[in-house]
Design a protein around this motif. Structure first.
Motif, PDB file in Angstrom:
ATOM      1  N   LEU A  63       0.823  -1.199   0.000  1.00 39.14           N
ATOM      2  CA  LEU A  63       0.000   0.000   0.000  1.00 39.14           C
ATOM      3  C   LEU A  63       0.863   1.257   0.000  1.00 39.14           C
ATOM      4  CD1 LEU A  63      -2.692   1.504   0.263  1.00 39.14           C
ATOM      5  CD2 LEU A  63      -2.559   1.158   2.739  1.00 39.14           C
ATOM      6  N   SER A  64       1.897   1.274   0.821  1.00 43.57           N
ATOM      7  CA  SER A  64       2.781   2.439   0.894  1.00 43.57           C
ATOM      8  C   SER A  64       3.485   2.670  -0.432  1.00 43.57           C
ATOM      9  CB  SER A  64       3.813   2.241   2.011  1.00 43.57           C
ATOM     10  OG  SER A  64       3.184   2.058   3.260  1.00 43.57           O
ATOM     11  N   ALA A  65       3.928   1.591  -1.081  1.00 39.09           N
ATOM     12  CA  ALA A  65       4.588   1.725  -2.379  1.00 39.09           C
ATOM     13  C   ALA A  65       3.635   2.286  -3.427  1.00 39.09           C
ATOM     14  CB  ALA A  65       5.149   0.372  -2.825  1.00 39.09           C
ATOM     15  N   MET A  66       2.394   1.819  -3.429  1.00 37.76           N
ATOM     16  CA  MET A  66       1.427   2.302  -4.412  1.00 37.76           C
ATOM     17  C   MET A  66       1.056   3.760  -4.156  1.00 37.76           C
ATOM     18  SD  MET A  66       1.000   0.101  -6.699  1.00 37.76           S
ATOM     19  CE  MET A  66      -0.280   1.046  -7.508  1.00 37.76           C
ATOM     20  N   VAL A  69       3.926   5.817  -5.484  1.00 36.10           N
ATOM     21  CA  VAL A  69       3.934   5.873  -6.946  1.00 36.10           C
ATOM     22  C   VAL A  69       2.835   6.806  -7.456  1.00 36.10           C
ATOM     23  CG1 VAL A  69       3.538   4.520  -9.046  1.00 36.10           C
ATOM     24  CG2 VAL A  69       4.995   3.614  -7.240  1.00 36.10           C
ATOM     25  N   LEU A  70       1.630   6.677  -6.905  1.00 35.52           N
ATOM     26  CA  LEU A  70       0.526   7.536  -7.326  1.00 35.52           C
ATOM     27  C   LEU A  70       0.817   9.001  -7.015  1.00 35.52           C
ATOM     28  CD1 LEU A  70      -2.554   5.384  -6.234  1.00 35.52           C
ATOM     29  CD2 LEU A  70      -1.776   5.839  -8.564  1.00 35.52           C
ATOM     30  N   ALA A  71       1.380   9.252  -5.836  1.00 33.24           N
ATOM     31  CA  ALA A  71       1.711  10.629  -5.470  1.00 33.24           C
ATOM     32  C   ALA A  71       2.752  11.202  -6.421  1.00 33.24           C
ATOM     33  CB  ALA A  71       2.224  10.675  -4.030  1.00 33.24           C
ATOM     34  N   ALA A  72       3.722  10.384  -6.840  1.00 33.93           N
ATOM     35  CA  ALA A  72       4.745  10.861  -7.776  1.00 33.93           C
ATOM     36  C   ALA A  72       4.140  11.177  -9.139  1.00 33.93           C
ATOM     37  CB  ALA A  72       5.853   9.825  -7.906  1.00 33.93           C
ATOM     38  N   PHE A  73       3.264  10.301  -9.638  1.00 38.41           N
ATOM     39  CA  PHE A  73       2.668  10.505 -10.953  1.00 38.41           C
ATOM     40  C   PHE A  73       1.706  11.699 -10.961  1.00 38.41           C
ATOM     41  CE2 PHE A  73       4.119   6.222 -12.043  1.00 38.41           C
ATOM     42  CZ  PHE A  73       4.482   6.411 -13.372  1.00 38.41           C
ATOM     43  N   ILE A  74       1.030  11.947  -9.857  1.00 39.09           N
ATOM     44  CA  ILE A  74       0.115  13.086  -9.791  1.00 39.09           C
ATOM     45  C   ILE A  74       0.863  14.361  -9.407  1.00 39.09           C
ATOM     46  CG2 ILE A  74      -1.926  14.021  -8.631  1.00 39.09           C
ATOM     47  CD1 ILE A  74      -2.873  11.150  -8.226  1.00 39.09           C
ATOM     48  N   GLY A  75       1.807  14.237  -8.492  1.00 41.34           N
ATOM     49  CA  GLY A  75       2.499  15.415  -7.985  1.00 41.34           C
ATOM     50  C   GLY A  75       3.469  16.027  -8.981  1.00 41.34           C
ATOM     51  N   VAL A 206       6.905  10.243   1.145  1.00 37.46           N
ATOM     52  CA  VAL A 206       5.524   9.749   1.154  1.00 37.46           C
ATOM     53  C   VAL A 206       5.486   8.283   1.558  1.00 37.46           C
ATOM     54  CG1 VAL A 206       3.536   9.237  -0.325  1.00 37.46           C
ATOM     55  CG2 VAL A 206       4.694  11.445  -0.511  1.00 37.46           C
ATOM     56  N   PHE A 207       6.413   7.494   1.032  1.00 37.69           N
ATOM     57  CA  PHE A 207       6.470   6.073   1.369  1.00 37.69           C
ATOM     58  C   PHE A 207       6.719   5.864   2.862  1.00 37.69           C
ATOM     59  CE2 PHE A 207       9.104   2.316   2.122  1.00 37.69           C
ATOM     60  CZ  PHE A 207       8.279   1.314   1.637  1.00 37.69           C
ATOM     61  N   MET A 208       7.671   6.590   3.418  1.00 31.01           N
ATOM     62  CA  MET A 208       8.002   6.422   4.838  1.00 31.01           C
ATOM     63  C   MET A 208       6.834   6.826   5.721  1.00 31.01           C
ATOM     64  SD  MET A 208      11.926   7.851   4.756  1.00 31.01           S
ATOM     65  CE  MET A 208      12.169   7.635   6.517  1.00 31.01           C
ATOM     66  N   LEU A 209       6.161   7.908   5.370  1.00 32.23           N
ATOM     67  CA  LEU A 209       4.996   8.330   6.156  1.00 32.23           C
ATOM     68  C   LEU A 209       3.852   7.334   6.030  1.00 32.23           C
ATOM     69  CD1 LEU A 209       4.989  12.174   5.419  1.00 32.23           C
ATOM     70  CD2 LEU A 209       5.719  11.033   7.513  1.00 32.23           C
ATOM     71  N   SER A 210       3.675   6.773   4.841  1.00 28.73           N
ATOM     72  CA  SER A 210       2.602   5.791   4.634  1.00 28.73           C
ATOM     73  C   SER A 210       2.835   4.534   5.459  1.00 28.73           C
ATOM     74  CB  SER A 210       2.505   5.423   3.152  1.00 28.73           C
ATOM     75  OG  SER A 210       2.191   6.538   2.360  1.00 28.73           O
ATOM     76  N   ILE A 261      16.267   0.244  -1.602  1.00 32.63           N
ATOM     77  CA  ILE A 261      15.871  -0.336  -2.889  1.00 32.63           C
ATOM     78  C   ILE A 261      15.318   0.743  -3.815  1.00 32.63           C
ATOM     79  CG2 ILE A 261      14.259  -1.929  -3.995  1.00 32.63           C
ATOM     80  CD1 ILE A 261      14.515  -3.698  -1.519  1.00 32.63           C
ATOM     81  N   ILE A 262      14.506   1.641  -3.271  1.00 29.78           N
ATOM     82  CA  ILE A 262      13.938   2.722  -4.084  1.00 29.78           C
ATOM     83  C   ILE A 262      15.043   3.610  -4.639  1.00 29.78           C
ATOM     84  CG2 ILE A 262      12.494   4.796  -4.015  1.00 29.78           C
ATOM     85  CD1 ILE A 262      10.765   3.384  -1.927  1.00 29.78           C
ATOM     86  N   ARG A 263      16.049   3.908  -3.808  1.00 25.59           N
ATOM     87  CA  ARG A 263      17.175   4.717  -4.266  1.00 25.59           C
ATOM     88  C   ARG A 263      17.918   4.030  -5.415  1.00 25.59           C
ATOM     89  NH1 ARG A 263      17.579  10.053  -3.931  1.00 25.59           N
ATOM     90  NH2 ARG A 263      17.086  10.822  -1.845  1.00 25.59           N
ATOM     91  N   GLN A 264      18.130   2.734  -5.300  1.00 25.38           N
ATOM     92  CA  GLN A 264      18.829   2.002  -6.347  1.00 25.38           C
ATOM     93  C   GLN A 264      18.005   1.979  -7.639  1.00 25.38           C
ATOM     94  OE1 GLN A 264      21.958   0.909  -6.210  1.00 25.38           O
ATOM     95  NE2 GLN A 264      22.099   1.716  -4.130  1.00 25.38           N
TER      96      GLN A 264
END
Length: 274
Positions: A63-66, A69-75, A206-210, A261-264
């Motif tokens: 859920l946090s990953a999604m 991703v959604l926040a990045a695509f919209i933001g 966003v991921f860490m907060l989620s 992993i996200i950074r890589q």
């Protein structure tokens, strides 16, 4: 030594806060998870023996990953639109984005309960337009949790992307256009790589907060929408500090590994774009 102290004294307050509010509590969580009161692996064995805990962890991770991703695509497009406006308009739009952040997550979650309730604004509008005959079940669903979490965290993504975009020298993009690049090519090969780090940073935040959300799923979701934070809260309420610490350690380690992993993945994406 004196020269080193003189150059680094501005870092001391930050280092003190890091030690007092992150490292010390983290070590205390580790201690509580394995010392109850003597050394034991009982709490970790309990997590592994009962599939429900790992299932909730993976659900929280997905859920946090999604949401990230959604926040990045919209933001990203929202931040790009703001960055291309005149200076005064930029300040106004950023101010409007900051307004929801002045309210607590609890208040915003209650606002969504009012919006999505049986007699809420959304159901009233749907029935008024003749789209439904009876109130739809919108509250206490996974969709309600997704929408609320995305709305709560999206301003952070937009502001982070906007901050990165304002540091980009747009003459570089114009030079690419002069050299024959199409608008799409200039965006993909020049602007996007330069703004990727800010976008990725916002997604990580966003991921860490989620990963640590528990109020919104508790208020808007059903029994199957509980996240790992809700399980930790449940154990704390019952004063089961050892098992709550073990769950907290699982959450911390899982979040840190995911960020790496996200950074890589971000570095691999940047290489493909360039």
């Amino acid at each position: 030594m004196k020269e080193m102290v003189r150059r680094t004294w501005l870092l001391w307050p930050a280092l003190f806060l890091l030690l007092a509010f992150f490292l010390v509590p983290s070590f205390d969580i580790v201690r509580s998870s394995v010392m109850d009161p003597d050394f034991t692996t009982e709490h970790f064995d309990r997590m592994l023996d009962r599939p429900v805990y790992m299932a909730v962890f993976w659900k929280t991770l997905q859920l946090s990953a999604m949401i990230a991703v959604l926040a990045a695509f919209i933001g990203f497009p929202a931040a790009y639109f703001i960055s291309q406006q005149p200076r005064k308009t930029q300040f106004l739009l950023i101010f409007l984005i900051f307004i929801p952040m002045w309210m607590s997550i609890l208040i915003r979650s209650y606002a969504w309960m009012v919006m999505l309730g049986r007699d809420g604004v959304v159901n009233t509008a749907l029935m008024g337009l003749g789209l439904v005959e009876t109130p739809a079940r919108l509250l206490y669903t996974s969709g309600a949790v997704w929408v609320a979490m995305l709305q709560i965290l999206l301003p952070i993504q937009i502001v982070t992307c906007y901050s990165a975009m304002t540091e980009i020298d747009m003459t570089v993009v114009r030079a690419a256009r002069i050299l024959g690049a199409s608008p799409a090519q200039a965006m993909r090969r020049v602007f996007l790589p330069l703004s990727l780090d800010g976008t990725l940073t916002g997604a990580i935040i966003v991921f860490m907060l989620s990963m640590g959300f528990f109020i919104t799923p508790a208020l808007l979701g059903g029994p199957r929408d509980r996240l790992l934070g809700n399980l930790i809260e449940f154990q704390v309420e019952r004063l089961n500090w050892g098992f709550a610490s073990a769950l907290g350690l699982l959450l911390l380690v899982g979040t840190l590994l995911s960020v790496v992993i996200i950074r890589q993945l971000g570095r691999l994406l940047l290489k493909r774009l360039i």
